[in-house]
Design an enzyme around this catalytic site. Sequence first.
Site, PDB file in Angstrom:
ATOM      1  N   ASP A 103      -4.062 -12.952   3.589  1.00  0.00           N
ATOM      2  CA  ASP A 103      -5.310 -12.552   4.225  1.00  0.00           C
ATOM      3  C   ASP A 103      -6.539 -12.834   3.363  1.00  0.00           C
ATOM      4  O   ASP A 103      -7.658 -12.518   3.770  1.00  0.00           O
ATOM      5  CB  ASP A 103      -5.271 -11.075   4.635  1.00  0.00           C
ATOM      6  CG  ASP A 103      -4.602 -10.180   3.616  1.00  0.00           C
ATOM      7  OD1 ASP A 103      -4.262 -10.660   2.521  1.00  0.00           O
ATOM      8  OD2 ASP A 103      -4.397  -8.992   3.925  1.00  0.00           O
ATOM      9  N   HIS A 147       0.817  -1.225   0.000  1.00  0.00           N
ATOM     10  CA  HIS A 147       0.000   0.000   0.000  1.00  0.00           C
ATOM     11  C   HIS A 147       0.850   1.275   0.000  1.00  0.00           C
ATOM     12  O   HIS A 147       0.319   2.357  -0.280  1.00  0.00           O
ATOM     13  CB  HIS A 147      -0.922   0.043   1.214  1.00  0.00           C
ATOM     14  CG  HIS A 147      -1.983  -1.012   1.221  1.00  0.00           C
ATOM     15  ND1 HIS A 147      -2.832  -1.220   0.156  1.00  0.00           N
ATOM     16  CD2 HIS A 147      -2.333  -1.935   2.166  1.00  0.00           C
ATOM     17  CE1 HIS A 147      -3.659  -2.220   0.441  1.00  0.00           C
ATOM     18  NE2 HIS A 147      -3.367  -2.668   1.639  1.00  0.00           N
TER      19      HIS A 147
END
Length: 308
Positions: free
Chosen positions: A245, A127
């Site tokens: 995830d 990110h």
Amino acid sequence: MTTAIYSHPDCQRHDMGDWHPESPARLQAIADQLIGSHISDLLEHREAPLVDIADLERNHSRNAIALVRDNVPDEGDCYPLDADTSLNAWSWRAAQRAAGAAVAATNAVIDGDIANAFCAVRPPGHHARPVEPMGFCLFNNVAVAAKHALEVRGLQRVAIVDFDVHHGNGTEEAFRNEPRALMVSFFQHPLYPYCEPQPITANQVNVPVPAHTKGDVVRKIVTEQWLPALHAFKPDMIFISAGFDAHREDDIGGMGLVEADYAWMTEQMMAVARQHAQGRIVSCLEGGYNLSALGRSVVAHLKALAEI
């Protein structure tokens, strides 16, 4: 040649608070599962060095670097960068180790010293934008390493594979206009960072999927969209943003992958790397917040990388 795992105790000293899912316990869970699965001794364990600032500057603005370096708080304090990303006294050092591991692994793989590598590091990176940290991420470890491979080591083409449940917006931004880099990913949408998916292009094959997507759909995306793009691109090296995830047990997302899916995706990337890239792969830990699922998934990923 062996598969190496890069890490450092500094990466566990970065701590954003007991409430935070991106916790030091993640690396301990991986280490415990490697021992429990009896593969730890089959890997070459290497210490992550500190990254050269010049390597960071190939991907990040000086201001983005200064935001981390110059705001490290005193021991016991916390400095918030955004609503879910903060610094403690060890964060700058940990971020240097995380990016340094990715660059060191890149050099070792290109030099033929090791077959491939996994960087068990934190903070994660995908990110982190060129101009700012965000979303648990301080520096974009994979992007820093990929640009090192292109600009310092002279590779002509690199591919970045991202299988985190979240969109790797920082990586997409870093390579959007870079014809020497191909990025392929899937990501749950809508989900953080809540940006609208960009059109698929010749060098950006980033595929949004809805919540509850399971492994059969992901395998179809890999087979029908990722692999044709990768084979057409013929990368000299593959970098993996290895987030776990999207596992069905991980509540931070809502997808339904299992360990076998991560092993299968890794095997597909190994085949592409053998065909086009002399087997060269560097993988870096991104997300994965259910500790048991994270550890098991990393073991599956590493078994495929090490072919054990």
